[in-house]
Structure formats: structure tokens, C-alpha cells
Design an enzyme around this catalytic site. Structure first.
Site, PDB file in Angstrom:
ATOM      1  N   LYS A 112       0.837  -1.206   0.000  1.00 42.59           N
ATOM      2  CA  LYS A 112       0.000   0.000   0.000  1.00 42.59           C
ATOM      3  C   LYS A 112       0.864   1.245   0.000  1.00 42.59           C
ATOM      4  O   LYS A 112       0.502   2.250  -0.611  1.00 42.59           O
ATOM      5  CB  LYS A 112      -0.994  -0.007   1.171  1.00 42.59           C
ATOM      6  CG  LYS A 112      -2.114  -1.028   0.961  1.00 42.59           C
ATOM      7  CD  LYS A 112      -3.349  -0.774   1.817  1.00 42.59           C
ATOM      8  CE  LYS A 112      -4.471  -1.734   1.401  1.00 42.59           C
ATOM      9  NZ  LYS A 112      -5.680  -1.610   2.206  1.00 42.59           N
ATOM     10  N   LYS A 195      -3.681  -8.904  -7.400  1.00 48.04           N
ATOM     11  CA  LYS A 195      -4.949  -9.128  -6.706  1.00 48.04           C
ATOM     12  C   LYS A 195      -6.005  -8.119  -7.154  1.00 48.04           C
ATOM     13  O   LYS A 195      -5.699  -6.946  -7.317  1.00 48.04           O
ATOM     14  CB  LYS A 195      -4.712  -8.950  -5.193  1.00 48.04           C
ATOM     15  CG  LYS A 195      -5.939  -9.119  -4.327  1.00 48.04           C
ATOM     16  CD  LYS A 195      -5.597  -8.923  -2.844  1.00 48.04           C
ATOM     17  CE  LYS A 195      -5.915  -7.525  -2.321  1.00 48.04           C
ATOM     18  NZ  LYS A 195      -7.360  -7.259  -2.163  1.00 48.04           N
ATOM     19  N   LYS A 198     -10.082  -3.086  -4.202  1.00 50.85           N
ATOM     20  CA  LYS A 198     -10.890  -1.867  -4.248  1.00 50.85           C
ATOM     21  C   LYS A 198     -10.020  -0.703  -4.655  1.00 50.85           C
ATOM     22  O   LYS A 198     -10.454   0.219  -5.332  1.00 50.85           O
ATOM     23  CB  LYS A 198     -11.483  -1.580  -2.870  1.00 50.85           C
ATOM     24  CG  LYS A 198     -12.524  -2.575  -2.466  1.00 50.85           C
ATOM     25  CD  LYS A 198     -13.319  -2.015  -1.302  1.00 50.85           C
ATOM     26  CE  LYS A 198     -13.686  -3.117  -0.330  1.00 50.85           C
ATOM     27  NZ  LYS A 198     -12.642  -3.329   0.698  1.00 50.85           N
TER      28      LYS A 198
HETATM   29  P1  ATP Z   1      -8.403  -2.442  -0.072  1.00 44.80           P
HETATM   30  O1  ATP Z   1      -7.718  -2.332  -1.397  1.00 44.80           O
HETATM   31  O2  ATP Z   1      -9.102  -1.180   0.394  1.00 44.80           O
HETATM   32  O3  ATP Z   1      -7.539  -3.090   0.996  1.00 44.80           O
HETATM   33  P2  ATP Z   1      -9.577  -4.978  -0.645  1.00 44.80           P
HETATM   34  O4  ATP Z   1     -10.039  -5.145  -2.018  1.00 44.80           O
HETATM   35  O5  ATP Z   1      -8.264  -5.610  -0.277  1.00 44.80           O
HETATM   36  O6  ATP Z   1      -9.623  -3.428  -0.328  1.00 44.80           O
HETATM   37  P3  ATP Z   1     -10.630  -5.627   1.952  1.00 44.80           P
HETATM   38  O7  ATP Z   1     -11.803  -4.929   2.525  1.00 44.80           O
HETATM   39  O8  ATP Z   1      -9.275  -5.238   2.423  1.00 44.80           O
HETATM   40  O9  ATP Z   1     -10.698  -5.505   0.347  1.00 44.80           O
HETATM   41  O10 ATP Z   1     -10.806  -7.195   2.154  1.00 44.80           O
HETATM   42  C1  ATP Z   1     -12.023  -7.817   2.570  1.00 44.80           C
HETATM   43  C2  ATP Z   1     -11.899  -9.319   2.460  1.00 44.80           C
HETATM   44  O11 ATP Z   1     -11.852  -9.689   1.064  1.00 44.80           O
HETATM   45  C3  ATP Z   1     -10.626  -9.884   3.082  1.00 44.80           C
HETATM   46  O12 ATP Z   1     -10.945 -11.127   3.673  1.00 44.80           O
HETATM   47  C4  ATP Z   1      -9.718 -10.103   1.904  1.00 44.80           C
HETATM   48  O13 ATP Z   1      -8.765 -11.116   2.144  1.00 44.80           O
HETATM   49  C5  ATP Z   1     -10.708 -10.501   0.827  1.00 44.80           C
HETATM   50  N1  ATP Z   1     -10.208 -10.184  -0.507  1.00 44.80           N
HETATM   51  C6  ATP Z   1      -9.842  -8.948  -0.940  1.00 44.80           C
HETATM   52  N2  ATP Z   1      -9.445  -8.997  -2.214  1.00 44.80           N
HETATM   53  C7  ATP Z   1      -9.571 -10.303  -2.597  1.00 44.80           C
HETATM   54  C8  ATP Z   1      -9.322 -11.005  -3.818  1.00 44.80           C
HETATM   55  N3  ATP Z   1      -8.866 -10.363  -4.886  1.00 44.80           N
HETATM   56  N4  ATP Z   1      -9.568 -12.326  -3.868  1.00 44.80           N
HETATM   57  C9  ATP Z   1     -10.023 -12.999  -2.780  1.00 44.80           C
HETATM   58  N5  ATP Z   1     -10.284 -12.391  -1.598  1.00 44.80           N
HETATM   59  C10 ATP Z   1     -10.062 -11.066  -1.501  1.00 44.80           C
HETATM   60 MG    MG Z   2      -7.359  -5.151   1.591  1.00 46.76          MG
END
Ligand code: ATP
Ligand code: MG
Length: 332
Positions: A112, A195, A198
Site C-alpha cells: 500500500k 490481486k 478496491k
Molecule cells: P483495499 O484495497 O481497500 O484493501 P480490498 O479489495 O483488499 O480493499 P478488503 O476490505 O481489504 O478488500 O478485504 C475484505 C476481504 O476480502 C478480506 O478477507 C480479503 O482477504 C478478501 N479479498 C480482498 N481482495 C480479494 C481477492 N482479490 N480475492 C479474494 N479475496 C479477496
Molecule cells: Mg485489503
């Protein structure tokens, strides 16, 4: 019953397909056989620069999406992190037993920081993993269903629980991650070795659950695929096709082997059309349900108030024990 805990940050208007397949869907499956606690980690959403004008709205939108995805507030405890002050309080205690070097090794912090720039790296972002450990340990959770990206944070949580128990006396359940390999990491469609996030650099490969289904279908049809023509699951040689197969398998419930056989001799385009259809079939009712739920914010707030009350009962007990063990003078 074993206790399960998890959450997804309200860091965007919409959850994405990775959040659903990797996290929310497993929460739904686990809510009957476990004592399930699901929350919206709004304090975590402040660890990178955020807009105060949208955070509250995004928090409600996230709750609505949990429920639209199948989380049932009558079968689990559902609440907002900042409504339970014990999270921040326990995080402080854990900060005081976490090594600086240990926290510095967390790859999400490094990722990040690289993505947002060093100037955006706050102490809050650095301390994200200890707040997450507090989220889990406060509830004495046994299992934590998350995506692969959270594995290292779960490991840290386990270490902190064991360290605390050794230094101050048996206090915390040492939790385990629940990371089913098939769904653990959904990749960005435009960049299939990264990955899906968001906070992706570009929206081209990000499937937001609340986007127009047409936009989503188009993104899937434009997904980056690989050289060659064969539809085969091979993360190394064929990351794009493998990602589409993983999404297909997660949503259709069919094994990847079976899909490989079905697509023998077919073209990438066939796979993309089918994946787009499966995703559309999921998101259309999902969006409708989310919109319905958001039309009644008072009802959502009432659900969250009930959840916070249940959560505080457990959290308060754990924090009292912790404060006692570390020797803080309690008010008379
Ligand atoms: P940010 O980029 O703001 O961190 P994020 O997309 O990583 O957002 P989170 O809210 O941090 O989303 O994660 C919520 C849940 O979704 C966590 O359990 C995380 O491991 C899971 N997760 C996030 N991205 C993925 C992905 N690409 N595939 C599978 N699981 C995911
Ligand atoms: Mg995350």
C-alpha cells in the site's frame, strides 16, 4: 459452537468480486454451524486518505451488500467496528507488545505504501495489522475466513495471542485463518498477476458488484488472456485464463477439471461469455437487493445497533480481562 469472525472495509462504494468469492460467500456458508460475527471495519478504512463526506455512507452501503450477499443479521452478529470502542483500546495494548521490526515485515503495508506513495504511509496504516489482531482476539474467534492477502496478518495475530498468553496469562484463543485455496485470490482481469482490489490503480480489471451489469460484462470480455488458445488451468503460464476458470468454478460450483474438459477445443471468447453470464446472474439480484436495503437506512441502523450491543458484551469482557492482566488500575 466455534466462533468465526470477519469483515470487509468500507473503503469504496462497492465490494468487488474478489471480496464476494474470497470472503462474503464463505461467511454466509459458515453462519449456521458457527457463532458468526461479521463487522464493518470502518476504522481500517481511515488508514489511507479517505473522504469524511462518504465514509458513513460507504459503511451503510457495505452492510447492505453483506446482507444482499446472504449475511443474515438474525443468524449472526453484525456491527460497525467504531461502535465498539474496545477494538481501538485492545489495539493499543497489542501495539505495546508488537515489535517494530515485526510490524515492518507486513507486506500489505509495503504494497500500500508503494501504491499510495511514501507520504501517504501513516502510523495508522502501519498499525493496521495490530488493529486487525484486536478485532479478532476481542471475540476469542476460532476461525477467520479471509482471502490469501490476509494470511500474514492472521499469522501475526496468532503470534500476538500466544505472546500475550505467555507473558500475562492465558487470555486469548489462538485463531486460525480459513482460506480455501480455490477462492483465496481473485486476480485483476486486466492485470491477472495482481490481486483484484478496491484500491486498484485502474478500474479496467476491477469487477465492482454494484456496477451496471453491462459494464461488468464488457470488462470480462476485455479480460487479458494469454498466448496460445488452450483453455487450461495453469497459474504460471496462463494467469488470465486460470483466473477466469477460478471465477467460473466459484460461481457455477463446477470443478476446474470438468471445466477444462468442457472447454477443450473452444476459444477464450466462449469462456468469457460464460463467465460474464455467471457474474451477471449473480450481480443483477444482488444490486436490486442492495438498493432495496439502502432505501431504508433507519432499518440498517437498527440492525447495526442491535449488533453492536451484542458485540460489546463479548468485547467488554475480553478487554476487562486484558486490562486486569496487564496491571492497569481499574476505576473504583
Ligand atoms: P483495499 O484495497 O481497500 O484493501 P480490498 O479489495 O483488499 O480493499 P478488503 O476490505 O481489504 O478488500 O478485504 C475484505 C476481504 O476480502 C478480506 O478477507 C480479503 O482477504 C478478501 N479479498 C480482498 N481482495 C480479494 C481477492 N482479490 N480475492 C479474494 N479475496 C479477496
Ligand atoms: Mg485489503
Amino acid at each position: 459452537r466455534p466462533r468465526v469472525l470477519s469483515g470487509a472495509q468500507p473503503s469504496a462504494d462497492s465490494l468487488h468480486l474478489g471480496n464476494y468469492i474470497g470472503a462474503v460467500r464463505n461467511w454466509v456458508r459458515m453462519q449456521d454451524d458457527n457463532d458468526a460475527i461479521y463487522f464493518i471495519p470502518d476504522l481500517h478504512a481511515m488508514t489511507v486518505e479517505h473522504d469524511p463526506a462518504t465514509l458513513a455512507d460507504r459503511t451503510r452501503r457495505t452492510v447492505a451488500q453483506y446482507i444482499a450477499g446472504g449475511v443474515d443479521p438474525d443468524r449472526c452478529t453484525l456491527f460497525v467496528q467504531s461502535h465498539v470502542p474496545e477494538h481501538a483500546e485492545l489495539a493499543w495494548v497489542l501495539n505495546c507488545i508488537t515489535g517494530f521490526g515485526e510490524a515492518s515485515r507486513m507486506t500489505q503495508f509495503k504494497d500500500k505504501t508503494a501504491r499510495y506513495g511514501v507520504d501517504a504511509a501513516t502510523v495508522g496504516l502501519f498499525a493496521y495489522p495490530t488493529l486487525m489482531a484486536a478485532d479478532i482476539l476481542l471475540y476469542q474467534a476460532h476461525r477467520v475466513p479471509v482471502g490469501e492477502d490476509q494470511r500474514q496478518h492472521i499469522e501475526l495475530t496468532r503470534n500476538l495471542a500466544q505472546r500475550f498468553n505467555t507473558r500475562f496469562g492465558e487470555t486469548f484463543v489462538v485463531p486460525e485463518g480459513f482460506i480455501p485455496p480455490a477462492s483465496a485470490k481473485i486476480y485483476d482481469l486486466a492485470n491477472p498477476t495482481a490481486k483484484m482490489s478496491k484500491s486498484a490503480a485502474s478500474p479496467a480489471g476491477l469487477i465492482n458488484l454494484l456496477d451496471e451489469p453491462k459494464v461488468t460484462a464488457k470488462k470480462i470480455r476485455s479480460a487479458v488472456t494469454d498466448n496460445g488458445t488452450e483453455i487450461r488451468f495453469d497459474r504460471e503460464a496462463k494467469p488470465g485464463v486460470s483466473n477466469l476458470l477460478a471465477i467460473h468454478s466459484s460461481l457455477s460450483g463446477r470443478g476446474v477439471d470438468e471445466l477444462e474438459q468442457d472447454y477443450a477445443g473452444k476459444m477464450y471468447g466462449h469462456l468469457k461469455v460464460d463467465v460474464a453470464d455467471l457474474v451477471t446472474a449473480f450481480v443483477v439480484p444482488f444490486r436490486e437487493r442492495t438498493t432495496e436495503l439502502l432505501a431504508d437506512p433507519a432499518e440498517l441502523d437498527a440492525i447495526l445497533a442491535r449488533g453492536a450491543e451484542k458485540a460489546r458484551e463479548i468485547a467488554g469482557r475480553t478487554l476487562a480481562a486484558v486490562y486486569d492482566r496487564v496491571g492497569l488500575l481499574r476505576p473504583a
